[in-house]
Design a protein around this motif. Sequence first.
Motif, PDB file in Angstrom:
ATOM      1  N   PHE A  98      33.335  37.609  10.190  1.00 26.09           N
ATOM      2  CA  PHE A  98      32.470  38.716  10.595  1.00 26.09           C
ATOM      3  C   PHE A  98      31.048  38.538  10.058  1.00 26.09           C
ATOM      4  N   CYS A  99      30.934  37.927   8.865  1.00 24.28           N
ATOM      5  CA  CYS A  99      29.632  37.776   8.205  1.00 24.28           C
ATOM      6  C   CYS A  99      28.749  36.715   8.849  1.00 24.28           C
ATOM      7  N   GLY A 100      29.293  35.980   9.815  1.00 26.26           N
ATOM      8  CA  GLY A 100      28.508  34.971  10.510  1.00 26.26           C
ATOM      9  C   GLY A 100      28.619  33.570   9.937  1.00 26.26           C
ATOM     10  N   ASN A 154      39.194  32.080   5.373  1.00 29.54           N
ATOM     11  CA  ASN A 154      38.587  31.103   4.473  1.00 29.54           C
ATOM     12  C   ASN A 154      37.218  31.537   3.971  1.00 29.54           C
ATOM     13  N   CYS A 155      36.867  32.786   4.209  1.00 30.72           N
ATOM     14  CA  CYS A 155      35.544  33.273   3.826  1.00 30.72           C
ATOM     15  C   CYS A 155      35.690  34.627   3.127  1.00 30.72           C
ATOM     16  N   CYS A 156      35.321  35.689   3.783  1.00 26.47           N
ATOM     17  CA  CYS A 156      35.258  37.012   3.144  1.00 26.47           C
ATOM     18  C   CYS A 156      36.602  37.565   2.700  1.00 26.47           C
ATOM     19  N   ASN A 194      40.184  39.982  -1.379  1.00 29.37           N
ATOM     20  CA  ASN A 194      41.439  39.927  -2.139  1.00 29.37           C
ATOM     21  C   ASN A 194      41.246  39.696  -3.634  1.00 29.37           C
ATOM     22  N   ASN A 195      40.058  39.190  -4.044  1.00 33.02           N
ATOM     23  CA  ASN A 195      39.877  38.915  -5.474  1.00 33.02           C
ATOM     24  C   ASN A 195      38.945  39.924  -6.151  1.00 33.02           C
ATOM     25  N   GLY A 196      38.689  41.033  -5.490  1.00 35.27           N
ATOM     26  CA  GLY A 196      37.871  42.084  -6.093  1.00 35.27           C
ATOM     27  C   GLY A 196      36.376  41.817  -6.053  1.00 35.27           C
ATOM     28  N   GLY A 197      35.945  40.934  -5.156  1.00 33.06           N
ATOM     29  CA  GLY A 197      34.519  40.683  -5.004  1.00 33.06           C
ATOM     30  C   GLY A 197      33.948  39.660  -5.968  1.00 33.06           C
ATOM     31  N   LYS A 198      34.784  38.798  -6.481  1.00 30.23           N
ATOM     32  CA  LYS A 198      34.308  37.770  -7.419  1.00 30.23           C
ATOM     33  C   LYS A 198      33.682  36.620  -6.630  1.00 30.23           C
ATOM     34  N   THR A 199      32.394  36.774  -6.333  1.00 34.33           N
ATOM     35  CA  THR A 199      31.649  35.763  -5.589  1.00 34.33           C
ATOM     36  C   THR A 199      30.793  34.943  -6.544  1.00 34.33           C
ATOM     37  N   SER A 204      30.247  39.567   2.154  1.00 35.83           N
ATOM     38  CA  SER A 204      31.597  40.144   2.055  1.00 35.83           C
ATOM     39  C   SER A 204      31.540  41.666   2.208  1.00 35.83           C
ATOM     40  N   ARG A 205      30.454  42.284   1.762  1.00 38.74           N
ATOM     41  CA  ARG A 205      30.291  43.732   1.931  1.00 38.74           C
ATOM     42  C   ARG A 205      30.069  44.064   3.406  1.00 38.74           C
TER      43      ARG A 205
END
Length: 126
Positions: free
Chosen positions: A8-10, A17-19, A24-29, A38-39
């Motif tokens: 979705f993020c482009g 494999n992206c967002c 799933n990991n609580g936003g650990k980017t 991801s938002r």
Amino acid sequence: MGVILKCFCGANKSYENCCEIYHNNGGKTITAEQLMRSRYSAFVLAKGTYLMQTHHKSTRPIKEKKAIVKWAKSVQWIKLEILKSSNDTVSFNAYFIENGITDVICENSKFVKENNVWFYLGLAQN
């Protein structure tokens, strides 16, 4: 061979494999831009808990969670366009259709990293 739909993020990856990894990991980017992307995907999927979790506690609109989720579900998300990205700031356009009218959110977002985790802070000051 099946067609792999872009996230979705482009990004040129599948959602899985992206967002979805960050959802799933609580936003650990690793970067602020990854968190922003991801938002955006979380808005597309109306993931209110993720949006609150990745919004910095000092500016988090907890009382607005239901309204945010309701609005996110009421619009049709079209695409995300990253205009500029630096260490802690991301400028973007998020296109959507609301009540049959195409609109765009143009934002210069500020992010902050605490304990090695990125959070959305709010609009960046010019």
